[in-house]
Design a protein around this motif. Sequence first.
Motif, PDB file in Angstrom:
ATOM      1  N   GLN A 165     -89.876  -7.819 -12.490  1.00 32.88           N
ATOM      2  CA  GLN A 165     -90.667  -8.802 -13.240  1.00 32.88           C
ATOM      3  C   GLN A 165     -92.162  -8.690 -12.953  1.00 32.88           C
ATOM      4  N   ASP A 166     -92.611  -7.478 -12.659  1.00 27.62           N
ATOM      5  CA  ASP A 166     -94.044  -7.254 -12.515  1.00 27.62           C
ATOM      6  C   ASP A 166     -94.713  -7.320 -13.880  1.00 27.62           C
ATOM      7  N   TYR A 167     -93.944  -7.067 -14.945  1.00 28.21           N
ATOM      8  CA  TYR A 167     -94.421  -7.122 -16.311  1.00 28.21           C
ATOM      9  C   TYR A 167     -93.223  -7.205 -17.237  1.00 28.21           C
ATOM     10  N   SER A 168     -93.481  -7.388 -18.512  1.00 26.76           N
ATOM     11  CA  SER A 168     -92.403  -7.518 -19.502  1.00 26.76           C
ATOM     12  C   SER A 168     -91.644  -6.210 -19.662  1.00 26.76           C
ATOM     13  N   ILE A 169     -90.367  -6.305 -19.977  1.00 30.52           N
ATOM     14  CA  ILE A 169     -89.568  -5.107 -20.237  1.00 30.52           C
ATOM     15  C   ILE A 169     -90.141  -4.330 -21.425  1.00 30.52           C
ATOM     16  N   PHE A 170     -90.764  -5.022 -22.363  1.00 28.29           N
ATOM     17  CA  PHE A 170     -91.354  -4.345 -23.522  1.00 28.29           C
ATOM     18  C   PHE A 170     -92.590  -3.523 -23.132  1.00 28.29           C
ATOM     19  N   ASP A 171     -93.251  -3.921 -22.051  1.00 25.84           N
ATOM     20  CA  ASP A 171     -94.393  -3.140 -21.566  1.00 25.84           C
ATOM     21  C   ASP A 171     -93.952  -1.799 -21.005  1.00 25.84           C
ATOM     22  N   ALA A 172     -92.662  -1.672 -20.698  1.00 27.69           N
ATOM     23  CA  ALA A 172     -92.145  -0.433 -20.115  1.00 27.69           C
ATOM     24  C   ALA A 172     -91.665   0.563 -21.168  1.00 27.69           C
ATOM     25  N   VAL A 173     -91.735   0.184 -22.444  1.00 26.23           N
ATOM     26  CA  VAL A 173     -91.224   1.042 -23.511  1.00 26.23           C
ATOM     27  C   VAL A 173     -92.229   2.141 -23.851  1.00 26.23           C
ATOM     28  N   SER A 174     -91.747   3.388 -23.842  1.00 29.62           N
ATOM     29  CA  SER A 174     -92.521   4.530 -24.336  1.00 29.62           C
ATOM     30  C   SER A 174     -91.901   4.974 -25.657  1.00 29.62           C
ATOM     31  N   ARG A 175     -92.693   5.635 -26.479  1.00 35.16           N
ATOM     32  CA  ARG A 175     -92.172   6.116 -27.759  1.00 35.16           C
ATOM     33  C   ARG A 175     -92.321   7.634 -27.853  1.00 35.16           C
ATOM     34  N   HIS A 176     -91.193   8.294 -28.088  1.00 37.24           N
ATOM     35  CA  HIS A 176     -91.192   9.739 -28.309  1.00 37.24           C
ATOM     36  C   HIS A 176     -91.786  10.033 -29.685  1.00 37.24           C
ATOM     37  N   SER A 177     -92.265  11.259 -29.881  1.00 36.27           N
ATOM     38  CA  SER A 177     -92.884  11.629 -31.153  1.00 36.27           C
ATOM     39  C   SER A 177     -91.938  11.455 -32.339  1.00 36.27           C
ATOM     40  N   SER A 178     -90.623  11.454 -32.076  1.00 33.69           N
ATOM     41  CA  SER A 178     -89.629  11.259 -33.134  1.00 33.69           C
ATOM     42  C   SER A 178     -89.496   9.803 -33.554  1.00 33.69           C
ATOM     43  N   GLY A 179     -90.084   8.912 -32.757  1.00 27.99           N
ATOM     44  CA  GLY A 179     -89.927   7.485 -33.022  1.00 27.99           C
ATOM     45  C   GLY A 179     -88.879   6.835 -32.134  1.00 27.99           C
ATOM     46  N   LEU A 180     -88.197   7.626 -31.293  1.00 32.47           N
ATOM     47  CA  LEU A 180     -87.190   7.081 -30.383  1.00 32.47           C
ATOM     48  C   LEU A 180     -87.868   6.321 -29.253  1.00 32.47           C
ATOM     49  N   ASP A 181     -87.443   5.092 -29.012  1.00 29.33           N
ATOM     50  CA  ASP A 181     -87.969   4.290 -27.918  1.00 29.33           C
ATOM     51  C   ASP A 181     -87.207   4.582 -26.628  1.00 29.33           C
ATOM     52  N   VAL A 182     -87.967   4.678 -25.541  1.00 32.24           N
ATOM     53  CA  VAL A 182     -87.407   5.039 -24.235  1.00 32.24           C
ATOM     54  C   VAL A 182     -88.029   4.138 -23.180  1.00 32.24           C
ATOM     55  N   ILE A 183     -87.210   3.728 -22.214  1.00 34.31           N
ATOM     56  CA  ILE A 183     -87.735   3.023 -21.047  1.00 34.31           C
ATOM     57  C   ILE A 183     -87.504   3.924 -19.839  1.00 34.31           C
ATOM     58  N   PRO A 184     -88.555   4.599 -19.356  1.00 33.57           N
ATOM     59  CA  PRO A 184     -88.382   5.505 -18.218  1.00 33.57           C
ATOM     60  C   PRO A 184     -88.331   4.758 -16.901  1.00 33.57           C
ATOM     61  N   ALA A 185     -87.699   5.387 -15.937  1.00 33.91           N
ATOM     62  CA  ALA A 185     -87.746   4.878 -14.569  1.00 33.91           C
ATOM     63  C   ALA A 185     -88.941   5.504 -13.869  1.00 33.91           C
ATOM     64  N   GLY A 186     -89.395   4.860 -12.799  1.00 35.72           N
ATOM     65  CA  GLY A 186     -90.508   5.411 -12.038  1.00 35.72           C
ATOM     66  C   GLY A 186     -90.087   6.656 -11.282  1.00 35.72           C
TER      67      GLY A 186
END
Length: 255
Positions: A66-87
Amino acid sequence: MTRYIVVLSGKGGVGKTTTAVNIGASLNDIGQKVVVIDANIITPNVALQLGLPPRPNNNLNGALKQDYSIFDAVSRHSSGLDVIPAGLSIFGAKNGFSGSMRDALSPLEEKYEIVIMDCGIGLWGSDIKTLNAADEVLIVTNPELPALIDSLKALKMAEKMSVPVRGIILNKVTGSSYELKDETVKGILNNYPIIAKIPFDKNVSKSLGARNPIVLNKPNSPAAHAFKRLAGDLVGEKYKTNIFWKTVNKFRGVS
């Protein structure tokens, strides 16, 4: 209702992450609202496979704490696929998450229909929490005895936690005489159905080098067709191959 699908294996190297990424990319390609989460906190690979830049902050680890919102962790691949990476930091991974994974991820239900979770292979700590968040589990393995025995351990853990196992995905299938037959595979894995057979395909390695899922990088390759057919089956949509590629893949030995 959002579906949480955990992709699980008993050992490394069987193609678990590749399977999770290609299922996610295939579902995204047919219009499903999907996000792929790298829930392998200790040895994450999803972002690496997709060529996404490292995120020392705004990743799954911090969102779970809870350092930030789960949506702040979303990355987007060039294809449009949303990904949440781990550190990627092992030190960040050591700072454990004590809450409920399902509760922590629940805000995602506002946006996504399907959450694909690439689980670690240790089956302890965060991996158990990931498995406990699942609505269903896909077991990825290879048609060889060591992989199957380790997959049986993962399967039994899912059963012990009362998480439904959707079925077995046999990956890197060559059709060689030395590979274990389907009946033997099912016998070892408690007679769960084999829901997909992904053929061994050199284009998988080529696509990993290109940092792009094979279903997008080499969409008419044998493995790509198998992954897309599997994704369609998961959401009740029949995968359609045009007549040209049906003919080509018939000669390749791919149905």
